[in-house]
Design a protein around this motif. Sequence first.
Motif, PDB file in Angstrom:
ATOM      1  N   GLY A 125       0.812  -1.197   0.000  1.00 39.22           N
ATOM      2  CA  GLY A 125       0.000   0.000   0.000  1.00 39.22           C
ATOM      3  C   GLY A 125       0.849   1.253   0.000  1.00 39.22           C
ATOM      4  N   VAL A 126       0.220   2.356  -0.293  1.00 36.42           N
ATOM      5  CA  VAL A 126       0.871   3.656  -0.278  1.00 36.42           C
ATOM      6  C   VAL A 126       0.554   4.299   1.061  1.00 36.42           C
ATOM      7  N   MET A 127       1.571   4.870   1.695  1.00 37.86           N
ATOM      8  CA  MET A 127       1.366   5.469   3.003  1.00 37.86           C
ATOM      9  C   MET A 127       0.624   6.790   2.879  1.00 37.86           C
ATOM     10  N   MET A 128      -0.438   6.920   3.656  1.00 36.73           N
ATOM     11  CA  MET A 128      -1.211   8.148   3.752  1.00 36.73           C
ATOM     12  C   MET A 128      -0.839   8.817   5.077  1.00 36.73           C
ATOM     13  N   PRO A 129      -1.112  10.106   5.242  1.00 35.61           N
ATOM     14  CA  PRO A 129      -0.782  10.776   6.507  1.00 35.61           C
ATOM     15  C   PRO A 129      -1.355  10.058   7.742  1.00 35.61           C
ATOM     16  N   ALA A 130      -2.552   9.481   7.611  1.00 37.11           N
ATOM     17  CA  ALA A 130      -3.161   8.770   8.741  1.00 37.11           C
ATOM     18  C   ALA A 130      -2.392   7.502   9.119  1.00 37.11           C
ATOM     19  N   ASP A 131      -1.544   6.999   8.209  1.00 41.47           N
ATOM     20  CA  ASP A 131      -0.764   5.794   8.487  1.00 41.47           C
ATOM     21  C   ASP A 131       0.484   6.071   9.326  1.00 41.47           C
ATOM     22  N   LEU A 132       0.882   7.325   9.449  1.00 46.03           N
ATOM     23  CA  LEU A 132       2.117   7.655  10.160  1.00 46.03           C
ATOM     24  C   LEU A 132       2.154   7.080  11.576  1.00 46.03           C
ATOM     25  N   PRO A 133       1.123   7.277  12.410  1.00 42.72           N
ATOM     26  CA  PRO A 133       1.191   6.688  13.749  1.00 42.72           C
ATOM     27  C   PRO A 133       1.201   5.157  13.724  1.00 42.72           C
ATOM     28  N   ARG A 134       0.499   4.551  12.766  1.00 46.52           N
ATOM     29  CA  ARG A 134       0.485   3.093  12.658  1.00 46.52           C
ATOM     30  C   ARG A 134       1.878   2.570  12.332  1.00 46.52           C
ATOM     31  N   VAL A 135       2.544   3.205  11.368  1.00 46.71           N
ATOM     32  CA  VAL A 135       3.875   2.772  10.955  1.00 46.71           C
ATOM     33  C   VAL A 135       4.856   2.962  12.112  1.00 46.71           C
ATOM     34  N   CYS A 136       4.750   4.079  12.810  1.00 51.47           N
ATOM     35  CA  CYS A 136       5.657   4.302  13.942  1.00 51.47           C
ATOM     36  C   CYS A 136       5.412   3.302  15.065  1.00 51.47           C
ATOM     37  N   ARG A 137       4.166   2.994  15.357  1.00 53.58           N
ATOM     38  CA  ARG A 137       3.884   1.982  16.391  1.00 53.58           C
ATOM     39  C   ARG A 137       4.493   0.638  16.006  1.00 53.58           C
TER      40      ARG A 137
ATOM     41  N   ALA B  70       8.700   0.508  30.400  1.00 58.41           N
ATOM     42  CA  ALA B  70      10.080   0.017  30.441  1.00 58.41           C
ATOM     43  C   ALA B  70      10.074  -1.404  30.977  1.00 58.41           C
ATOM     44  N   PRO B  71      10.722  -2.346  30.277  1.00 60.12           N
ATOM     45  CA  PRO B  71      10.678  -3.745  30.695  1.00 60.12           C
ATOM     46  C   PRO B  71      11.405  -4.023  32.012  1.00 60.12           C
ATOM     47  N   VAL B  72      12.362  -3.199  32.384  1.00 62.94           N
ATOM     48  CA  VAL B  72      13.160  -3.483  33.580  1.00 62.94           C
ATOM     49  C   VAL B  72      12.518  -2.928  34.845  1.00 62.94           C
ATOM     50  N   ASP B  73      12.230  -1.621  34.858  1.00 63.05           N
ATOM     51  CA  ASP B  73      11.766  -1.008  36.101  1.00 63.05           C
ATOM     52  C   ASP B  73      10.295  -0.612  36.090  1.00 63.05           C
ATOM     53  N   GLY B  74       9.589  -0.838  34.995  1.00 63.33           N
ATOM     54  CA  GLY B  74       8.173  -0.517  34.927  1.00 63.33           C
ATOM     55  C   GLY B  74       7.883   0.951  34.678  1.00 63.33           C
ATOM     56  N   GLY B  75       8.926   1.773  34.530  1.00 65.40           N
ATOM     57  CA  GLY B  75       8.724   3.185  34.192  1.00 65.40           C
ATOM     58  C   GLY B  75       8.286   3.301  32.740  1.00 65.40           C
ATOM     59  N   ARG B  76       8.477   4.456  32.150  1.00 69.54           N
ATOM     60  CA  ARG B  76       8.105   4.672  30.760  1.00 69.54           C
ATOM     61  C   ARG B  76       9.331   5.048  29.959  1.00 69.54           C
ATOM     62  N   LEU B  77       9.414   4.521  28.745  1.00 66.10           N
ATOM     63  CA  LEU B  77      10.423   4.916  27.775  1.00 66.10           C
ATOM     64  C   LEU B  77       9.719   5.770  26.737  1.00 66.10           C
ATOM     65  N   PHE B  78      10.414   6.799  26.257  1.00 64.17           N
ATOM     66  CA  PHE B  78       9.833   7.737  25.301  1.00 64.17           C
ATOM     67  C   PHE B  78      10.708   7.823  24.063  1.00 64.17           C
ATOM     68  N   ALA B  79      10.051   8.024  22.918  1.00 62.66           N
ATOM     69  CA  ALA B  79      10.791   8.149  21.654  1.00 62.66           C
ATOM     70  C   ALA B  79      10.003   9.011  20.679  1.00 62.66           C
ATOM     71  N   ASP B  80      10.747   9.638  19.780  1.00 61.83           N
ATOM     72  CA  ASP B  80      10.164  10.294  18.616  1.00 61.83           C
ATOM     73  C   ASP B  80      10.376   9.363  17.440  1.00 61.83           C
ATOM     74  N   CYS B  81       9.476   9.408  16.480  1.00 61.97           N
ATOM     75  CA  CYS B  81       9.559   8.563  15.297  1.00 61.97           C
ATOM     76  C   CYS B  81       9.202   9.408  14.089  1.00 61.97           C
TER      77      CYS B  81
END
Length: 160
Positions: free
Chosen positions: A42-54, A84-95
């Motif tokens: 498929g061709v990526m549409m703007p609405a697909d951006l969060p799906r692709v990043c997830r 976070a798999p080790v301490d249960g906190g949260r990991l954050f990222a930009d995509c």
Amino acid sequence: MSLSLVVLSALALSACGDHAAAPAADQVAEGAVADDVTKTPGVMMPADLPRVCRAGLAAIHGQRVADIQIEGIEGEIVKASWRAPVDGGRLFADCRVQGDVVTWRPTSLPDPAQERWMDTAGDPVVRFVLRGEEIEVNQTFPDGTREQAMLRVEEGGADG
């Protein structure tokens, strides 16, 4: 084997393969045409951006797609987090997505200097192909090894 012999062999082989006759249109089975259409990426549409990043972040970090939460979108950058798999906190990222490549950077780190985009020669290259509600993620690591994952990511976010 010398380089010139390898080049000549490659040229000779490529010349041989171009002369095969294509089957007549009435000889192609209907099923074969239908299969080709369903396998076309498929061709990526703007609405697909969060799906692709997830999907990309899940594959990169060994998480389930359902565990990757979208925190927001700023222009063409998706902000995401996961437990976070080790301490249960949260990991954050930009995509972000450029063509068929997913790149990311860690965020909210104690040392902002470590918050760089993972797009150098020493980082894996992460490519994707949209296949309906599934996203194929292919990672190529600097040593040449590869990993592939097919991840189901629905538009509404209800996935697993």
